[in-house]
Design a protein around this motif. Structure first.
Motif, PDB file in Angstrom:
ATOM      1  N   VAL A 205       0.849  -1.199   0.000  1.00  0.00           N
ATOM      2  CA  VAL A 205       0.000   0.000   0.000  1.00  0.00           C
ATOM      3  C   VAL A 205       0.881   1.245   0.000  1.00  0.00           C
ATOM      4  O   VAL A 205       1.713   1.430   0.894  1.00  0.00           O
ATOM      5  CB  VAL A 205      -0.921   0.021   1.240  1.00  0.00           C
ATOM      6  CG1 VAL A 205      -1.809   1.254   1.217  1.00  0.00           C
ATOM      7  CG2 VAL A 205      -1.761  -1.253   1.299  1.00  0.00           C
ATOM      8  N   THR A 206       0.682   2.088  -1.003  1.00  0.00           N
ATOM      9  CA  THR A 206       1.430   3.346  -1.088  1.00  0.00           C
ATOM     10  C   THR A 206       0.454   4.500  -0.902  1.00  0.00           C
ATOM     11  O   THR A 206      -0.573   4.567  -1.584  1.00  0.00           O
ATOM     12  CB  THR A 206       2.129   3.485  -2.452  1.00  0.00           C
ATOM     13  OG1 THR A 206       2.977   2.345  -2.661  1.00  0.00           O
ATOM     14  CG2 THR A 206       2.975   4.745  -2.495  1.00  0.00           C
ATOM     15  N   SER A 207       0.770   5.400   0.020  1.00  0.00           N
ATOM     16  CA  SER A 207      -0.108   6.543   0.287  1.00  0.00           C
ATOM     17  C   SER A 207       0.734   7.800   0.421  1.00  0.00           C
ATOM     18  O   SER A 207       1.943   7.746   0.676  1.00  0.00           O
ATOM     19  CB  SER A 207      -0.918   6.320   1.566  1.00  0.00           C
ATOM     20  OG  SER A 207      -0.059   6.104   2.673  1.00  0.00           O
ATOM     21  N   ALA A 208       0.072   8.953   0.253  1.00  0.00           N
ATOM     22  CA  ALA A 208       0.782  10.227   0.337  1.00  0.00           C
ATOM     23  C   ALA A 208       1.208  10.532   1.766  1.00  0.00           C
ATOM     24  O   ALA A 208       2.259  11.138   2.002  1.00  0.00           O
ATOM     25  CB  ALA A 208      -0.103  11.349  -0.190  1.00  0.00           C
ATOM     26  N   VAL A 209       0.402  10.111   2.730  1.00  0.00           N
ATOM     27  CA  VAL A 209       0.701  10.325   4.149  1.00  0.00           C
ATOM     28  C   VAL A 209       0.451   9.006   4.883  1.00  0.00           C
ATOM     29  O   VAL A 209      -0.283   8.143   4.386  1.00  0.00           O
ATOM     30  CB  VAL A 209      -0.185  11.441   4.765  1.00  0.00           C
ATOM     31  CG1 VAL A 209       0.111  12.771   4.105  1.00  0.00           C
ATOM     32  CG2 VAL A 209      -1.666  11.089   4.632  1.00  0.00           C
ATOM     33  N   PRO A 210       1.048   8.816   6.061  1.00  0.00           N
ATOM     34  CA  PRO A 210       0.814   7.574   6.801  1.00  0.00           C
ATOM     35  C   PRO A 210      -0.670   7.369   7.097  1.00  0.00           C
ATOM     36  O   PRO A 210      -1.393   8.318   7.407  1.00  0.00           O
ATOM     37  CB  PRO A 210       1.610   7.782   8.095  1.00  0.00           C
ATOM     38  CG  PRO A 210       2.661   8.783   7.733  1.00  0.00           C
ATOM     39  CD  PRO A 210       2.013   9.705   6.741  1.00  0.00           C
ATOM     40  N   LEU A 211      -1.110   6.126   6.992  1.00  0.00           N
ATOM     41  CA  LEU A 211      -2.501   5.809   7.301  1.00  0.00           C
ATOM     42  C   LEU A 211      -2.685   5.694   8.810  1.00  0.00           C
ATOM     43  O   LEU A 211      -1.793   5.228   9.518  1.00  0.00           O
ATOM     44  CB  LEU A 211      -2.898   4.484   6.638  1.00  0.00           C
ATOM     45  CG  LEU A 211      -2.791   4.404   5.108  1.00  0.00           C
ATOM     46  CD1 LEU A 211      -3.273   3.036   4.627  1.00  0.00           C
ATOM     47  CD2 LEU A 211      -3.592   5.503   4.440  1.00  0.00           C
ATOM     48  N   SER A 212      -3.861   6.086   9.275  1.00  0.00           N
ATOM     49  CA  SER A 212      -4.174   5.923  10.695  1.00  0.00           C
ATOM     50  C   SER A 212      -4.471   4.458  10.972  1.00  0.00           C
ATOM     51  O   SER A 212      -4.692   3.665  10.052  1.00  0.00           O
ATOM     52  CB  SER A 212      -5.390   6.770  11.073  1.00  0.00           C
ATOM     53  OG  SER A 212      -6.558   6.256  10.440  1.00  0.00           O
ATOM     54  N   ASP A 213      -4.464   4.082  12.247  1.00  0.00           N
ATOM     55  CA  ASP A 213      -4.779   2.699  12.613  1.00  0.00           C
ATOM     56  C   ASP A 213      -6.168   2.306  12.106  1.00  0.00           C
ATOM     57  O   ASP A 213      -6.376   1.173  11.638  1.00  0.00           O
ATOM     58  CB  ASP A 213      -4.704   2.516  14.135  1.00  0.00           C
ATOM     59  CG  ASP A 213      -3.284   2.586  14.652  1.00  0.00           C
ATOM     60  OD1 ASP A 213      -3.103   2.789  15.865  1.00  0.00           O
ATOM     61  OD2 ASP A 213      -2.356   2.418  13.828  1.00  0.00           O
ATOM     62  N   ARG A 214      -7.111   3.236  12.210  1.00  0.00           N
ATOM     63  CA  ARG A 214      -8.478   2.956  11.744  1.00  0.00           C
ATOM     64  C   ARG A 214      -8.503   2.750  10.233  1.00  0.00           C
ATOM     65  O   ARG A 214      -9.169   1.839   9.739  1.00  0.00           O
ATOM     66  CB  ARG A 214      -9.405   4.108  12.145  1.00  0.00           C
ATOM     67  CG  ARG A 214     -10.849   3.917  11.683  1.00  0.00           C
ATOM     68  CD  ARG A 214     -11.738   5.035  12.203  1.00  0.00           C
ATOM     69  NE  ARG A 214     -13.093   4.939  11.689  1.00  0.00           N
ATOM     70  CZ  ARG A 214     -14.014   4.094  12.155  1.00  0.00           C
ATOM     71  NH1 ARG A 214     -13.708   3.272  13.139  1.00  0.00           N
ATOM     72  NH2 ARG A 214     -15.223   4.078  11.643  1.00  0.00           N
ATOM     73  N   GLN A 215      -7.754   3.569   9.507  1.00  0.00           N
ATOM     74  CA  GLN A 215      -7.712   3.422   8.054  1.00  0.00           C
ATOM     75  C   GLN A 215      -7.071   2.092   7.656  1.00  0.00           C
ATOM     76  O   GLN A 215      -7.544   1.422   6.735  1.00  0.00           O
ATOM     77  CB  GLN A 215      -6.933   4.588   7.437  1.00  0.00           C
ATOM     78  CG  GLN A 215      -7.669   5.912   7.471  1.00  0.00           C
ATOM     79  CD  GLN A 215      -6.789   7.069   7.019  1.00  0.00           C
ATOM     80  OE1 GLN A 215      -5.613   7.144   7.354  1.00  0.00           O
ATOM     81  NE2 GLN A 215      -7.375   7.974   6.231  1.00  0.00           N
ATOM     82  N   GLN A 217      -7.025  -0.636   9.431  1.00  0.00           N
ATOM     83  CA  GLN A 217      -7.956  -1.710   9.763  1.00  0.00           C
ATOM     84  C   GLN A 217      -9.049  -1.831   8.716  1.00  0.00           C
ATOM     85  O   GLN A 217      -9.370  -2.932   8.245  1.00  0.00           O
ATOM     86  CB  GLN A 217      -8.574  -1.441  11.140  1.00  0.00           C
ATOM     87  CG  GLN A 217      -9.542  -2.530  11.616  1.00  0.00           C
ATOM     88  CD  GLN A 217      -8.847  -3.840  11.863  1.00  0.00           C
ATOM     89  OE1 GLN A 217      -7.818  -3.880  12.525  1.00  0.00           O
ATOM     90  NE2 GLN A 217      -9.393  -4.932  11.319  1.00  0.00           N
ATOM     91  N   ARG A 218      -9.617  -0.691   8.317  1.00  0.00           N
ATOM     92  CA  ARG A 218     -10.695  -0.701   7.324  1.00  0.00           C
ATOM     93  C   ARG A 218     -10.195  -1.209   5.969  1.00  0.00           C
ATOM     94  O   ARG A 218     -10.878  -1.985   5.300  1.00  0.00           O
ATOM     95  CB  ARG A 218     -11.293   0.704   7.190  1.00  0.00           C
ATOM     96  CG  ARG A 218     -12.054   1.166   8.424  1.00  0.00           C
ATOM     97  CD  ARG A 218     -12.588   2.577   8.264  1.00  0.00           C
ATOM     98  NE  ARG A 218     -13.551   2.669   7.165  1.00  0.00           N
ATOM     99  CZ  ARG A 218     -14.105   3.802   6.759  1.00  0.00           C
ATOM    100  NH1 ARG A 218     -13.771   4.940   7.367  1.00  0.00           N
ATOM    101  NH2 ARG A 218     -14.974   3.817   5.789  1.00  0.00           N
TER     102      ARG A 218
END
Length: 271
Positions: A205-215, A217-218
């Motif tokens: 998974v590549t994202s512009a900013v770090p994902l939150s724990d909730r993101q 998990q979802r």
């Protein structure tokens, strides 16, 4: 394994997964080195007590482990073990059990890479059935007065050239270092690890900013639902994607980044 030890093992397994997701890492060599560390910790009771002493700072324990292991094993193994002793453990023996589990997972990962994991799982099952039906063989493999060398030779005569290398390695470790477990319990545990590894899928998974724990998990739940299997997320941050996320599972890419949408819009305008 309870409380803090269970959490420490879960974190160690995540670190191992992140490390072995990099195909440049030699998983079989990593397994061998982790097994050597397991034997050291099993043999040196006072050492493992020091490395799990809750009265000492985790960083101090990690530095001690690094000094002891550096030059004896590779950097990846040093980093894994240092991370483990930095964590809290309910009892010192749990550190040994966990190091051994990581060694077995690394060997199964090597089998997975070579396309042999299904065969390894089948061979572990069939070997367990053979042992259950052959009392003399079981007695020879569990004989406490027999040397580890003799048991290793016996297993090689049974498995060498007939079973996958990973099967022979994990079974040999179990038989020569039972550590209080019955042969049947150990084989069942190995079979479960193989099944878990076979069912595991990796999503990069590549994202512009770090994902939150909730993101995270979802996303993990959504991907597991799509693919019908548990999903491990290997996360990478790349500001150039501008927003959204890009997901790669095997050869399949699910791209939802803003940069991808801009490129698509530019292509349409140019057309």
């Amino acid at each position: 394994m309870n409380g803090a030890s269970r959490e420490a093992l879960a974190a160690a397994r995540e670190s191992l997964d992140a490390l072995t997701d990099n195909t440049s890492v030699d998983a079989a060599k990593l397994a061998e080195e982790l097994a050597a560390v397991t034997a050291l910790l099993q043999r040196e009771v006072s050492l493992r007590r020091v490395l799990t002493d809750p009265s000492q700072p985790g960083e101090a324990r990690a530095e001690l482990a690094g000094r002891l292991l550096r030059g004896q094993v590779g950097g990846e193994t040093v980093d894994l073990i240092s991370g483990m002793v930095r964590a809290r453990w309910s009892q010192s023996r749990d550190l040994v059990d966990s190091a051994e589990e990581l060694a077995n997972i690394a060997d199964l990962t090597a089998a997975q890479r070579s396309g042999d994991l299904d065969d390894v799982e089948d061979e572990l099952f069939r070997f367990g059935r053979i042992v259950a039906s052959d009392k003399e063989l079981r007695a020879a493999l569990t004989n406490r007065s027999a040397s580890a060398s003799a048991k290793r030779q016996l297993l090689h005569s049974l498995l060498g050239g007939k079973a996958r290398p990973a099967t022979e390695r994990v079974v040999t470790r179990l038989v020569t270092q039972p550590r209080g477990r019955s042969l049947e319990e150990g084989l069942e545990s190995l079979s479960k690890l193989a099944a878990e590894r076979r069912e595991r899928m990796v999503a990069v998974v590549t994202s512009a900013v770090p994902l939150s724990d909730r993101q995270k998990q979802r996303l993990g739940d959504a991907l597991a639902k799509i693919y019908g299997r548990p999903m491990h997320l290997n996360l990478d941050v790349d500001p150039t994607v501008l927003g959204g996320i890009a997901v790669r599972v095997g050869d399949e890419v699910i791209n939802g980044t803003i940069s991808e949408r801009l490129e698509e819009a530019s292509r349409r305008m140019a057309g």
